[in-house]
Enzyme design. Structure first.
Site, PDB file in Angstrom:
ATOM      1  N   ASP A   1      -3.392   5.849  -3.705  1.00 21.06           N
ATOM      2  CA  ASP A   1      -4.783   5.973  -3.232  1.00 21.06           C
ATOM      3  C   ASP A   1      -5.679   4.844  -3.740  1.00 21.06           C
ATOM      4  O   ASP A   1      -6.833   4.733  -3.333  1.00 21.06           O
ATOM      5  CB  ASP A   1      -5.378   7.313  -3.680  1.00 21.06           C
ATOM      6  CG  ASP A   1      -4.745   8.479  -2.929  1.00 21.06           C
ATOM      7  OD1 ASP A   1      -4.158   8.253  -1.846  1.00 21.06           O
ATOM      8  OD2 ASP A   1      -4.834   9.610  -3.430  1.00 21.06           O
TER       9      ASP A   1
ATOM     10  N   ARG B   1     -12.445   5.699   0.741  1.00 21.72           N
ATOM     11  CA  ARG B   1     -11.993   4.729  -0.268  1.00 21.72           C
ATOM     12  C   ARG B   1     -12.216   3.282   0.186  1.00 21.72           C
ATOM     13  O   ARG B   1     -12.385   2.395  -0.633  1.00 21.72           O
ATOM     14  CB  ARG B   1     -10.532   4.984  -0.641  1.00 21.72           C
ATOM     15  CG  ARG B   1     -10.333   6.375  -1.257  1.00 21.72           C
ATOM     16  CD  ARG B   1      -9.068   6.501  -2.067  1.00 21.72           C
ATOM     17  NE  ARG B   1      -8.700   7.887  -2.257  1.00 21.72           N
ATOM     18  CZ  ARG B   1      -9.245   8.719  -3.158  1.00 21.72           C
ATOM     19  NH1 ARG B   1     -10.170   8.282  -3.972  1.00 21.72           N
ATOM     20  NH2 ARG B   1      -8.851   9.971  -3.257  1.00 21.72           N
TER      21      ARG B   1
HETATM   22  C1  S3P Z   1      -2.089  13.807  -2.637  1.00 14.91           C
HETATM   23  C2  S3P Z   1      -0.964  13.061  -2.381  1.00 14.91           C
HETATM   24  C3  S3P Z   1      -1.017  11.717  -1.780  1.00 14.91           C
HETATM   25  C4  S3P Z   1      -2.411  11.115  -1.826  1.00 14.91           C
HETATM   26  C5  S3P Z   1      -3.462  12.104  -1.443  1.00 14.91           C
HETATM   27  C6  S3P Z   1      -3.436  13.300  -2.373  1.00 14.91           C
HETATM   28  C7  S3P Z   1      -1.929  15.156  -3.213  1.00 14.91           C
HETATM   29  O1  S3P Z   1      -0.601  11.800  -0.434  1.00 14.91           O
HETATM   30  O2  S3P Z   1      -2.483   9.993  -0.994  1.00 14.91           O
HETATM   31  O3  S3P Z   1      -4.745  11.526  -1.501  1.00 14.91           O
HETATM   32  O4  S3P Z   1      -2.912  15.722  -3.716  1.00 14.91           O
HETATM   33  O5  S3P Z   1      -0.799  15.680  -3.178  1.00 14.91           O
HETATM   34  P1  S3P Z   1       0.976  11.726  -0.032  1.00 14.91           P
HETATM   35  O6  S3P Z   1       1.631  12.809  -0.744  1.00 14.91           O
HETATM   36  O7  S3P Z   1       1.020  11.913   1.457  1.00 14.91           O
HETATM   37  O8  S3P Z   1       1.413  10.365  -0.446  1.00 14.91           O
END
Ligand code: S3P
Length: 434
Positions: A315, A387
């Protein structure tokens, strides 16, 4: 439409505490709702995404009282959720939609998940397919997009699943469905991803094992209420880490930040680039490590981003690209195709914005190459991605003129007081329109 106008220059100093962790906030509401007993959550993120999660569980009959960032959840137990009278609106949040889809697949009632325009275009097959192989009945729009209709009353069977993508959302979705499944759910990750679900499930009394990228958990377990203190979100702190690193004369202390090792890729990457970052006052809160982070300005250099750090900083890339634009030399990222299916296509949208500011970039299907240089003034389209908007506000510290950023409303999904905290620390950003 909210626009940010950022006057160039300045530096950051002082002490700030950014809002609570978004991933932990979502999970705290989900697990507290299906636990037995009352849980008190403090430091909860008052962003639109996590507030939507509260609303969804209220719609399913859970009594949730909130006083600022303190939330009391009266858990209804594993089978106590009620059929919602309306569709559950997850707004902009992929995490909420994917995690709830897992949980709803195991309920006795029908439900429907919807989201905003961005969320309605994000891929859900990555969770629909394994849930269907557990026996879930889910109907989606073409291409596995939301709205997602979930038929209740299916008896789920635990699966053994090798995840094709390194995704904490997929893992967490399957663990939530696995709580309702018959047998042992076994999930293998291709690379380490954030493990907040595993830690929090254990804190709620769930017997779960996690070794060498393999997570195992038996279905049919009961969860017991647990108080959760949510640390400050390292993903929000990251904007200020980059700000302090790139703006000469900066010295900033970020307080009470969650430093779970599955989230600290941004610190490792900035250090590889030459950043001056020190962690102090280490402590542990409800199974999650926390520290204060001091960042002082430093000359950054371009790097080759190690692949294993990609999921651990997933992120933070928008603002890391700003760091790369300010660094000496070339930064190369590959193995990050997931960035194309976030709230926006973060490779393309960041590349467009950096080019507007005069930075040389080359995009790849799975990454980007950025040559550090001097940023100019410019007008940036954030494409409604929180972001992206915040990353370009940070860029203004080193731009040759003012930066205007369009479509910034969604900053409130993860960081409602971004502008106030940024101004307090020295960034010359102001918010206009609404
Ligand atoms: C998150 C996992 C990530 C991240 C998202 C939050 C989470 O996504 O990008 O902002 O809280 O499990 P992905 O699991 O799809 O990579």
């Amino acid at each position: 439409m909210t626009r940010f106008i950022c006057n160039s220059g300045g530096y950051v100093e002082g002490k700030i505490r950014v809002p609570g962790d978004k991933s932990i906030s979502h999970r705290s509401i989900i697990l507290a709702s299906i636990a037995q007993g009352d849980s008190l959550i403090s430091g909860f993120l008052l962003g639109e995404d996590s507030l939507n999660t509260i609303k969804a569980f209220q719609q399913m009959g859970v009594v949730i009282d909130r006083d600022q960032d303190r939330v009391e959840v009266k858990g209804v137990g594993m089978t106590g959720l009620k059929r919602p009278s309306d569709r559950l609106d997850m707004g902009n949040s992929g995490t909420a939609m994917r995690l709830l889809l897992g949980l709803l697949s195991g309920q006795r009632f029908d439900s429907c998940l919807i989201g905003d325009q961005s969320l309605s275009s994000r891929p859900m097959n990555r969770v629909i397919a394994p849930l269907q192989s557990m026996g879930a009945d889910i109907v989606s729009e073409t291409g596995g997009r939301s709205p997602l209709q979930v038929k209740g009353g299916r008896d789920l069977i635990a699966i053994e699943y090798d995840m094709p993508v390194a995704s904490a959302q997929v893992k967490s979705c399957l663990l939530l469905a696995g709580l309702y499944a018959d047998g042992e759910t076994i999930i293998r990750e291709p690379a380490a991803t954030r493990d907040h679900s595993e830690r929090m499930l254990k804190a709620f009394g769930c017997d779960l094992s996690s070794h060498d990228s393999e997570i195992k958990m038996h279905g049919g377990q009961q969860l017991q209420a647990c108080d959760i203190e949510v640390p400050a979100d390292i993903s929000s702190a990251a904007f200020f880490m980059v700000a302090a690193s790139i703006a000469p004369g900066s010295d900033l202390l970020l307080q009470h930040v969650g430093i779970n090792p599955t989230r600290t890729g941004v610190i490792e990457l900035l250090k590889l680039m030459g950043a001056d970052i020190s962690l102090m006052n280490h402590r542990e809160l409800g199974g999650e490590p926390v520290a204060d982070i001091r960042v002082r300005s430093a000359g950054l250099k371009g790097i080759e981003i190690p692949r294993h750090l990609v999921p651990l900083a997933i992120d933070e890339f928008p603002v890391l690209f700003v760091a790369a634009a300010c660094a000496n030399g070339i930064t190369r990222l590959s193995g990050a195709e997931e960035l194309r299916v976030k709230e926006s296509d973060r490779i393309q949208v960041m590349a467009n914005g950096l080019q507007v500011l005069g930075i040389e970039v080359e995009t790849k299907p799975d990454g980007i190459v950025i040559r550090g240089g001097n940023m100019t003034a410019g007008e940036i389209e954030s494409h409604g991605d929180h972001r992206i908007a915040m990353a370009f506000a940070i860029a203004s510290l080193r731009a040759g003129g003012d930066i205007t950023i369009n479509n910034c409303d969604n900053v409130t999904t993860s960081f409602p007081d971004f502008v106030e905290l940024a101004r307090q620390s020295g960034i010359r950003v102001s918010s206009h329109g609404s």
